[in-house]
Design a protein around this motif. Structure first.
Motif, PDB file in Angstrom:
ATOM      1  N   ASN A  57      -8.488   6.591   3.578  1.00  0.00           N
ATOM      2  CA  ASN A  57      -7.990   5.725   2.501  1.00  0.00           C
ATOM      3  C   ASN A  57      -7.339   4.463   3.068  1.00  0.00           C
ATOM      4  O   ASN A  57      -7.546   3.354   2.549  1.00  0.00           O
ATOM      5  CB  ASN A  57      -6.968   6.487   1.642  1.00  0.00           C
ATOM      6  CG  ASN A  57      -7.617   7.508   0.731  1.00  0.00           C
ATOM      7  OD1 ASN A  57      -8.815   7.451   0.457  1.00  0.00           O
ATOM      8  ND2 ASN A  57      -6.834   8.453   0.253  1.00  0.00           N
ATOM      9  N   MET A  58      -6.565   4.622   4.135  1.00  0.00           N
ATOM     10  CA  MET A  58      -5.913   3.477   4.769  1.00  0.00           C
ATOM     11  C   MET A  58      -6.946   2.549   5.397  1.00  0.00           C
ATOM     12  O   MET A  58      -6.852   1.315   5.290  1.00  0.00           O
ATOM     13  CB  MET A  58      -4.907   3.956   5.827  1.00  0.00           C
ATOM     14  CG  MET A  58      -3.776   4.786   5.259  1.00  0.00           C
ATOM     15  SD  MET A  58      -2.674   5.446   6.531  1.00  0.00           S
ATOM     16  CE  MET A  58      -1.771   3.974   6.966  1.00  0.00           C
ATOM     17  N   TYR A 112       0.847  -1.204   0.000  1.00  0.00           N
ATOM     18  CA  TYR A 112       0.000   0.000   0.000  1.00  0.00           C
ATOM     19  C   TYR A 112       0.880   1.249   0.000  1.00  0.00           C
ATOM     20  O   TYR A 112       1.847   1.341   0.772  1.00  0.00           O
ATOM     21  CB  TYR A 112      -0.905   0.024   1.234  1.00  0.00           C
ATOM     22  CG  TYR A 112      -1.760   1.270   1.342  1.00  0.00           C
ATOM     23  CD1 TYR A 112      -2.963   1.371   0.652  1.00  0.00           C
ATOM     24  CD2 TYR A 112      -1.346   2.354   2.120  1.00  0.00           C
ATOM     25  CE1 TYR A 112      -3.739   2.520   0.747  1.00  0.00           C
ATOM     26  CE2 TYR A 112      -2.116   3.502   2.210  1.00  0.00           C
ATOM     27  CZ  TYR A 112      -3.319   3.577   1.520  1.00  0.00           C
ATOM     28  OH  TYR A 112      -4.087   4.707   1.593  1.00  0.00           O
ATOM     29  N   ILE A 113       0.557   2.217  -0.870  1.00  0.00           N
ATOM     30  CA  ILE A 113       1.213   3.526  -0.875  1.00  0.00           C
ATOM     31  C   ILE A 113       0.129   4.585  -0.744  1.00  0.00           C
ATOM     32  O   ILE A 113      -0.758   4.686  -1.589  1.00  0.00           O
ATOM     33  CB  ILE A 113       2.029   3.763  -2.154  1.00  0.00           C
ATOM     34  CG1 ILE A 113       3.147   2.726  -2.279  1.00  0.00           C
ATOM     35  CG2 ILE A 113       2.614   5.180  -2.168  1.00  0.00           C
ATOM     36  CD1 ILE A 113       3.923   2.813  -3.585  1.00  0.00           C
ATOM     37  N   GLY A 114       0.212   5.348   0.323  1.00  0.00           N
ATOM     38  CA  GLY A 114      -0.745   6.426   0.539  1.00  0.00           C
ATOM     39  C   GLY A 114      -0.128   7.762   0.189  1.00  0.00           C
ATOM     40  O   GLY A 114       0.831   8.203   0.835  1.00  0.00           O
ATOM     41  N   MET A 115      -0.619   8.390  -0.867  1.00  0.00           N
ATOM     42  CA  MET A 115      -0.150   9.719  -1.252  1.00  0.00           C
ATOM     43  C   MET A 115      -0.896  10.752  -0.407  1.00  0.00           C
ATOM     44  O   MET A 115      -2.115  10.901  -0.533  1.00  0.00           O
ATOM     45  CB  MET A 115      -0.389   9.957  -2.743  1.00  0.00           C
ATOM     46  CG  MET A 115       0.413   9.044  -3.647  1.00  0.00           C
ATOM     47  SD  MET A 115       0.027   9.272  -5.418  1.00  0.00           S
ATOM     48  CE  MET A 115       0.500  10.994  -5.649  1.00  0.00           C
ATOM     49  N   CYS A 116      -0.166  11.430   0.458  1.00  0.00           N
ATOM     50  CA  CYS A 116      -0.771  12.450   1.318  1.00  0.00           C
ATOM     51  C   CYS A 116      -0.744  13.789   0.577  1.00  0.00           C
ATOM     52  O   CYS A 116      -0.162  14.789   1.031  1.00  0.00           O
ATOM     53  CB  CYS A 116      -0.023  12.531   2.637  1.00  0.00           C
ATOM     54  SG  CYS A 116      -0.002  10.976   3.542  1.00  0.00           S
ATOM     55  N   CYS A 117      -1.372  13.784  -0.566  1.00  0.00           N
ATOM     56  CA  CYS A 117      -1.397  14.936  -1.469  1.00  0.00           C
ATOM     57  C   CYS A 117      -2.429  14.643  -2.544  1.00  0.00           C
ATOM     58  O   CYS A 117      -3.035  13.564  -2.565  1.00  0.00           O
ATOM     59  CB  CYS A 117      -0.023  15.163  -2.094  1.00  0.00           C
ATOM     60  SG  CYS A 117       0.593  13.747  -3.035  1.00  0.00           S
ATOM     61  N   VAL A 152      -1.512  -1.194  -4.026  1.00  0.00           N
ATOM     62  CA  VAL A 152      -2.593  -0.211  -4.125  1.00  0.00           C
ATOM     63  C   VAL A 152      -2.042   1.174  -3.804  1.00  0.00           C
ATOM     64  O   VAL A 152      -1.337   1.362  -2.812  1.00  0.00           O
ATOM     65  CB  VAL A 152      -3.736  -0.556  -3.150  1.00  0.00           C
ATOM     66  CG1 VAL A 152      -4.774   0.564  -3.112  1.00  0.00           C
ATOM     67  CG2 VAL A 152      -4.390  -1.873  -3.548  1.00  0.00           C
ATOM     68  N   VAL A 153      -2.354   2.142  -4.674  1.00  0.00           N
ATOM     69  CA  VAL A 153      -1.927   3.525  -4.463  1.00  0.00           C
ATOM     70  C   VAL A 153      -3.174   4.402  -4.344  1.00  0.00           C
ATOM     71  O   VAL A 153      -4.061   4.352  -5.193  1.00  0.00           O
ATOM     72  CB  VAL A 153      -1.057   4.041  -5.628  1.00  0.00           C
ATOM     73  CG1 VAL A 153      -0.607   5.486  -5.366  1.00  0.00           C
ATOM     74  CG2 VAL A 153       0.153   3.141  -5.841  1.00  0.00           C
ATOM     75  N   GLY A 181      -5.248  15.051   6.231  1.00  0.00           N
ATOM     76  CA  GLY A 181      -4.887  13.911   7.059  1.00  0.00           C
ATOM     77  C   GLY A 181      -6.036  12.955   7.296  1.00  0.00           C
ATOM     78  O   GLY A 181      -5.868  11.729   7.231  1.00  0.00           O
ATOM     79  N   GLU A 182      -7.214  13.503   7.542  1.00  0.00           N
ATOM     80  CA  GLU A 182      -8.379  12.657   7.787  1.00  0.00           C
ATOM     81  C   GLU A 182      -8.724  11.830   6.545  1.00  0.00           C
ATOM     82  O   GLU A 182      -9.089  10.658   6.651  1.00  0.00           O
ATOM     83  CB  GLU A 182      -9.582  13.503   8.207  1.00  0.00           C
ATOM     84  CG  GLU A 182      -9.442  14.166   9.574  1.00  0.00           C
ATOM     85  CD  GLU A 182      -9.367  13.154  10.717  1.00  0.00           C
ATOM     86  OE1 GLU A 182      -9.835  12.014  10.541  1.00  0.00           O
ATOM     87  OE2 GLU A 182      -8.846  13.513  11.792  1.00  0.00           O
TER      88      GLU A 182
END
Length: 299
Positions: free
Chosen positions: A293-294, A74-79, A100-101, A287-288
């Protein structure tokens, strides 16, 4: 809900203290790096055996990196994630590896609306800026053209419409919900020609205004670019700005592109070089949404 074994933020990801504290719910081990990695090898080293990665818009997660970190799922783009092509993560290759991105949308729009209104009011009324016309002007009846009317452009249009502006727009298709509000679709050259003010709200790496479009726009106009990157060809923009009665506004240098330093010297370019969208409220919402997403992935 399951947890990640290890979450690594490979660079500063603009998560508030409140959001960081909530991350314990999603990972057994969490590591935040306070600076930018210098190259792919350092990115690989930082990720290590992590199964989840958090990244902002700065660091590129390329194929070379993805090949070297087999545990990542998993890659979470915080943008913002506008499209695969404009993303700083190789999403196509990540998909091949079963990674998953996710990205975030629509978290900093309200500050941008306030910026657009602020900038127009100070120009039209001559507040701490040379007044645009001989007499002070209201937004009421002003012909404003929106180039792009997605989430961000849509709420800008709604706000200006509420203040009495006459809104037209150019988009990939006619938007029935906009037509119902009295906002009308126009082909790009007609929109530019008819409008006193042009506001560009485009995805990253989309350049729609070239020399032909600026010829259609003409002189004595105001252009506000709210896009993350430039919306206009640099040489064509410079040629248009050679006419002092034209005014260009943006909040950050990124909206000016590679010619930013030169364009900042122009008297008719107004750039605060500060992101209008990234308010305290926007960081919290970012952030929320990243946490949501996570959670969706883990569930």
């Amino acid at each position: 809900m399951n947890k990640f074994k290890k979450i690594v933020a490979v660079e500063p990801v603009n998560l508030t203290k409140n959001v960081r504290e909530k991350l314990d719910k999603y990972g057994e081990e969490i590591i935040f790096y306070p600076d930018l990695p210098k190259d792919n090898q350092e990115i690989i080293q930082r990720i290590g055996d992590a199964d989840a990665v958090l990244v902002s818009y700065v660091t590129k997660i390329e194929r070379e990196v993805l090949e070297a970190v087999p545990n990542v799922k998993y890659i979470g783009m915080c943008c913002s994630l506008y499209s695969e092509e404009s993303a700083n993560v190789d999403i196509a290759y990540a998909r091949k590896k079963g990674i998953v991105v996710t990205g975030v949308r629509d978290y900093g729009d309200k500050g941008v609306v306030e910026y657009v209104i602020y900038q127009l009011v100070r120009i039209l009324h001559g507040y701490d800026f040379p007044m645009w016309r001989e007499k002070s002007l209201e937004l009421t009846g002003m012909n404003i053209g929106m180039v792009g009317i997605g989430a961000s452009g849509g709420i800008i249009a709604d706000a200006l419409h509420f203040l009495g502006a006459d809104i037209s727009y150019y988009a990939r298709s006619v938007k029935e919900e906009r037509e119902a509000k009295g906002m009308h679709y126009k082909e790009l050259t007609k929109l530019l020609n008819d409008s006193e003010v042009i506001i560009t709200c485009l995805n990253k790496n989309i350049i729609l205004l070239n020399e032909k479009e600026f010829e259609a726009l003409g002189n004595g106009k105001i252009m506000i670019n709210t896009s993350i990157g430039p919306a206009a060809d640099a040489d064509a923009l410079k040629k248009w700005l050679a006419h002092p009665e034209n005014i260009f506004c943006c909040d950050t240098k990124g909206a000016l592109g590679e010619s930013a330093e030169e364009l900042l010297s122009y008297d008719n370019v107004i750039c605060m070089n500060a992101s209008s969208g990234m308010t305290a409220q926007a960081y919290e919402l970012l952030g929320e949404k990243a946490l949501k997403n996570m959670e969706d992935f883990l569930s």
